[in-house]
Design an enzyme around this catalytic site. Structure first.
Site, mmCIF file in Angstrom:
data_model
loop_
_atom_site.group_PDB
_atom_site.id
_atom_site.type_symbol
_atom_site.label_atom_id
_atom_site.label_comp_id
_atom_site.label_asym_id
_atom_site.label_seq_id
_atom_site.Cartn_x
_atom_site.Cartn_y
_atom_site.Cartn_z
ATOM 1 N N GLU A 1 0.839 -0.945 14.131
ATOM 2 C CA GLU A 1 -0.056 -0.085 13.336
ATOM 3 C C GLU A 1 -1.423 -0.065 13.987
ATOM 4 O O GLU A 1 -1.916 -1.100 14.459
ATOM 5 C CB GLU A 1 -0.223 -0.618 11.895
ATOM 6 N N TYR B 1 -6.556 -2.738 13.093
ATOM 7 C CA TYR B 1 -7.431 -1.647 12.646
ATOM 8 C C TYR B 1 -8.840 -1.803 13.191
ATOM 9 O O TYR B 1 -9.812 -1.721 12.438
ATOM 10 C CB TYR B 1 -7.397 -1.562 11.117
ATOM 11 N N LYS C 1 -4.046 8.077 6.438
ATOM 12 C CA LYS C 1 -4.037 7.765 7.876
ATOM 13 C C LYS C 1 -3.007 8.586 8.641
ATOM 14 O O LYS C 1 -2.772 8.351 9.828
ATOM 15 C CB LYS C 1 -3.800 6.264 8.088
ATOM 16 N N ASP D 1 0.815 -1.216 0.000
ATOM 17 C CA ASP D 1 0.000 0.000 0.000
ATOM 18 C C ASP D 1 0.851 1.270 0.000
ATOM 19 O O ASP D 1 0.673 2.150 0.822
ATOM 20 C CB ASP D 1 -0.910 -0.056 1.245
ATOM 21 N N ASN E 1 6.461 -7.358 6.708
ATOM 22 C CA ASN E 1 5.230 -6.701 7.119
ATOM 23 C C ASN E 1 4.023 -7.452 6.586
ATOM 24 O O ASN E 1 3.890 -7.636 5.365
ATOM 25 C CB ASN E 1 5.169 -5.265 6.610
ATOM 26 N N GLU E 2 3.168 -7.874 7.497
ATOM 27 C CA GLU E 2 1.883 -8.485 7.170
ATOM 28 C C GLU E 2 1.951 -9.581 6.120
ATOM 29 O O GLU E 2 1.154 -9.601 5.170
ATOM 30 C CB GLU E 2 0.873 -7.411 6.742
#
Ligand code: GCB
Length: 590
Positions: free
Chosen positions: A500, A465, A564, A162, A409-410
Site C-alpha cells: 500500500e 504512507y 485513495k 477501514d 493486514n496491518e
C-alpha cells in the site's frame, strides 16, 4: 472445498434472484421458528448483494444483528436418487441455514464458502424452502474483530478496519447434485523443468470407495497425459505454462468409479512455479514485478455483492491501467473473481479477513491498549484466524493466480505477544500449502528492526504512507525517510512488495501549490514514491492503495468513504490513473 460445477454427472441450479428478507432486531426469529413458515412482513432483497444500501433506510444501513433470507425453489425432477448439496459462496459474517424446518448447517466467517448435504431434506420434483439467518456482528472472537456497543440509539457495531461492514448473502447460492459416490476434493501441484511440465494430483472421494482415473486435456481438448489411482503425477512434454498475462489452463478430468456409480469432476490446472530466491520473486523461474493495487469488493448499492458486470469492468480497468496483479485486501474475494484471475493470468496475493488486529489503529477509546490479550484478541480469536487460513487455502490451493498467502493486514507486530500469536499461524499456512510463500502486510508503526513478525514471513510486504499519514505535504522529507526505510528492509535479503501507498484525493479538486486531497498531490506523492522504489533493487512490487474509492464507517478522517482510489467509486479515472498507465504500460520495469 471444491467449486460446484456442471459435468457429465453433476448439475447445478442457481438460487440467485429476489429472496424474502427481514431484520430481527429483537433476536426472536430462532425461538419463533421463522424458518418453519413464510417470513412474515418480509420485503424483497436481491441475492447476491449487501442488504445495506438496497433500501434507503438508515436503520438497515447501520443494522446490527441477524437478518433473515428465504426463498423457495423446486428440486429438478431428474435429481431423483442423487446427492443434493446446497452451497453458499459466502454469508457475511455468520449464518445458519434451514431447509424446510430442518437446520442443515452453520458457518462463521463472512468471506468463504460453505455447503450442506441436504439429500435427506429434499425430494426431486418437489418445492423446497431455504431460510438463512445471517448475523453481521463482529466480536473479539471473530475475524475480523469488533465489538457491539450499546448506545442511547441502540446497538452500534464498532470495528478497527477501514471499510464498511457490508453484510448479507454476497455471493451466489446454488443447489447442486452429484452421485452419492463423488469426488470430494483434489489437490494439484505443478512443476516446470524446461519444456516439461508436471502435475501432481491427490483426489479424495466421498460416499464410498472408488477407482480414480485422471486425464489431462489441453485447451483444445486433446488428452496430453493420463493416470490411474487417487494420488499420482503426470508429465507433460512441450508444456504450455500458465504465465502472468496469459492464463493458459489445462483440464484435469477426474473420474471416480465405484459399484454402479461414477462421478466426473473437471479441475482447471495452470502449470507454473513460484519461488522466492534472495530478493527476487520468481514465477516460472523469471523475476516478476507486481504492478497493481490493493482492492475492495465495493460498488455503489451492491456493496460487496458479486456482480458480473462490475467484476469484468474492474478487470478491464486493471488491464487498461497496465496492472498485472492485485491483493485481495482485506478478505478472500468471490470465486468468480478468482476464476477470472486464473483464466486471464492475473497474479494474486490472496488475503485472509484478518484485518483490524491492531488497537493502535482506528480503535477510538481503546487506542493503544494491548491487542493480543485474553480479554481482546486471545486464543479463541487465534483459533478463528487459523480456521480462516485453512479454509482460504482449502478453497484456493489449486489456483495458479495465487502466488502468495497474506495471513493478515496491518496487525500489531512489534510486540512479543504478536510474535507469539503469529508464529503458529505461519506454521498452519505452510503445512496447509508448502508450495507458496507466506506473508502479511506490515503497518508503518512496526518499521524495519521493530517488526517481530516479518522475520517469520517469506517476503516483506509493507504498507507505507510517506507523504500522507507521515510527513503530509512534505514530499522531500517523505522521500528521504522512505529511502531509508526501504534500505533497512532490503538488508533482510527478502523481496519487498509495497502493498500500500497513496493519498486521499477528491476527484476534481485541483491546486497550483502542493495541497493535500488534490489530484495533483496524489500524482506528486505517487511519483515521489515510484522514484524511491526504482532506487531499491529489493522492491519487487508496487500496489497502490486503492484501485477505487470505497465506502467506510463514518468518521472525520473520511469524506463519504476512503478516497485513495486511482478511480472514483463509479470508476472514473483520476489524474493518477493516467500516470500509472504511462508507467505500467511503458517498457518493462527492472
Ligand atoms: C491502511 C489499511 C487500509 C486503509 C488504508 C488507509 O494501511 O491497510 O485498510 O484503508 O491504510 O487509507 O488509511
Amino acid at each position: 472445498m471444491l467449486r460446484p460445477q456442471e459435468s457429465p454427472t453433476r448439475e447445478l441450479k442457481s438460487l440467485d434472484g429476489i429472496w424474502s428478507f427481514r431484520t430481527d432486531p429483537d433476536g426472536v426469529g430462532r425461538a419463533e421458528r421463522w424458518y418453519a413458515a413464510p417470513l412474515a412482513g418480509a420485503r424483497d432483497m436481491p441475492v447476491p448483494a449487501s442488504f445495506n444500501e438496497v433500501v434507503p433506510d438508515a436503520e438497515l444501513f447501520d443494522y446490527v444483528g441477524e437478518v433473515w433470507y428465504q426463498t423457495t425453489t423446486r428440486v429438478p425432477r431428474g435429481w431423483r436418487g442423487q446427492r443434493v448439496v446446497l452451497r453458499f459462496g459466502s454469508a457475511t459474517h455468520a449464518a445458519t441455514v434451514w431447509v424446510g424446518d430442518a437446520e442443515v448447517v452453520s458457518h462463521v466467517g463472512g468471506y468463504l464458502p460453505f455447503e450442506a448435504d441436504v439429500t435427506e431434506h429434499v425430494t426431486a420434483g418437489e418445492p423446497v424452502t431455504v431460510t438463512v439467518a445471517v448475523d453481521n456482528r463482529l466480536s473479539w472472537q471473530t475475524i475480523p474483530p469488533g465489538y457491539v456497543e450499546e448506545t442511547d440509539a441502540g446497538p452500534r457495531q464498532r470495528y478497527f478496519h477501514d471499510f464498511f461492514n457490508y453484510a448479507g448473502l454476497h455471493r451466489p447460492v446454488v443447489l447442486g447434485c452429484t452421485p452419492h459416490l463423488h469426488v470430494s476434493d483434489v489437490t494439484v501441484t505443478t512443476g516446470l523443468d524446461g519444456s516439461t511440465g508436471t502435475v501432481g494430483y491427490d483426489v479424495a472421494v466421498g460416499g464410498g470407495t472408488a477407482e480414480v482415473g485422471v486425464e489431462l486435456r489441453d485447451a483444445d481438448g486433446r488428452t496430453v497425459a493420463s493416470g490411474a489411482g487417487a494420488p499420482g503425477q503426470l508429465r507433460i512434454d512441450d508444456v504450455h505454462p500458465w504465465r502472468p498475462g496469459e492464463g493458459y489452463q489445462y483440464d484435469l478430468v477426474i473420474t471416480a468409479t465405484g459399484g454402479d456409480e461414477q462421478d466426473v469432476y473437471v479441475q482447471k490446472v495452470g502449470i507454473r512455479t513460484v519461488e522466492v530466491r534472495g530478493t527476487q520473486f520468481l514465477i516460472n523461474g523469471e523475476p516478476f514485478y507486481f504492478r497493481g493495487f490493493g482492492m475492495h469488493e465495493d460498488h455503489l448499492v451492491l456493496g460487496k455483492g458479486q456482480d458480473a458486470v462490475s467484476m469484468v469492468h474492474d478487470f478491464e480497468l486493471l488491464r487498461w491501467v497496465g496492472a498485472n496483479s492485485f491483493r485481495t485486501s482485506h478478505y478472500p474475494y468471490s470465486e468468480e473473481v478468482m476464476d477470472h484471475a486464473d483464466a486471464h493470468g492475473w497474479v494474486v496475493i490472496d488475503e485472509t479477513p484478518a484485518v483490524g488486529l491492531n488497537l493502535a489503529l482506528n480503535a477510538g477509546g481503546l487506542a493503544g491498549s494491548g491487542t493480543f490479550s485474553e480479554e481482546r484478541i486471545g486464543e479463541e480469536t487465534q483459533r478463528a484466524h487459523e480456521r480462516e487460513i485453512r479454509e482460504l487455502i482449502a478453497r484456493d490451493k489449486n489456483r495458479p493466480s495465487v502466488v502468495v498467502w497474506s495471513i493478515a493486514n496491518e496487525p500489531e507486530s512489534d510486540t512479543v505477544e504478536a510474535e507469539r500469536y503469529f508464529e503458529p499461524l505461519f506454521r498452519v499456512a505452510r503445512e496447509a500449502d508448502p508450495t507458496r510463500p507466506v506473508g502479511f502486510a506490515n503497518v508503518m508503526l512496526a518499521p524495519a528492526g521493530a517488526c517481530r513478525v516479518t522475520p517469520l514471513a517469506d517476503l516483506v510486504m509493507i504498507n507505507r504512507y510517506y507523504g500522507w499519514y507521515a510527513f503530509p505535504g512534505e514530499l522531500e522529507v517523505a522521500r528521504r525517510r522512505l529511502d531509508e526505510e526501504l534500505a533497512r528492509w532490503a538488508q533482510d535479503g527478502k523481496p519487498i512488495i509495497v502493498t500500500e501507498y497513496g493519498a486521499d484525493t477528491l476527484a476534481g479538486l485541483h491546486a497550483l501549490t502542493p495541497s493535500l486531497w488534490t489530484e495533483e498531490y496524489q500524482v506528486d506523492l505517487v511519483t515521489m514514491t515510484h522514484e524511491a522504489f526504482d532506487g531499491c533493487d529489493a522492491v519487487v512490487g508496487e500496489h497502490l492503495w486503492n484501485f477505487a474509492d470505497f465506502q467506510t464507517a463514518a468518521g472525520f478522517m473520511r469524506a463519504d468513504g476512503n478516497k485513495k482510489g486511482a478511480f472514483t467509486r463509479d470508476r472514473r479515472p483520476k489524474a493518477v490513473a493516467h500516470l500509472l498507465r504511462r508507467r505500467w504500460t511503458g517498457p518493462p520495469l527492472a
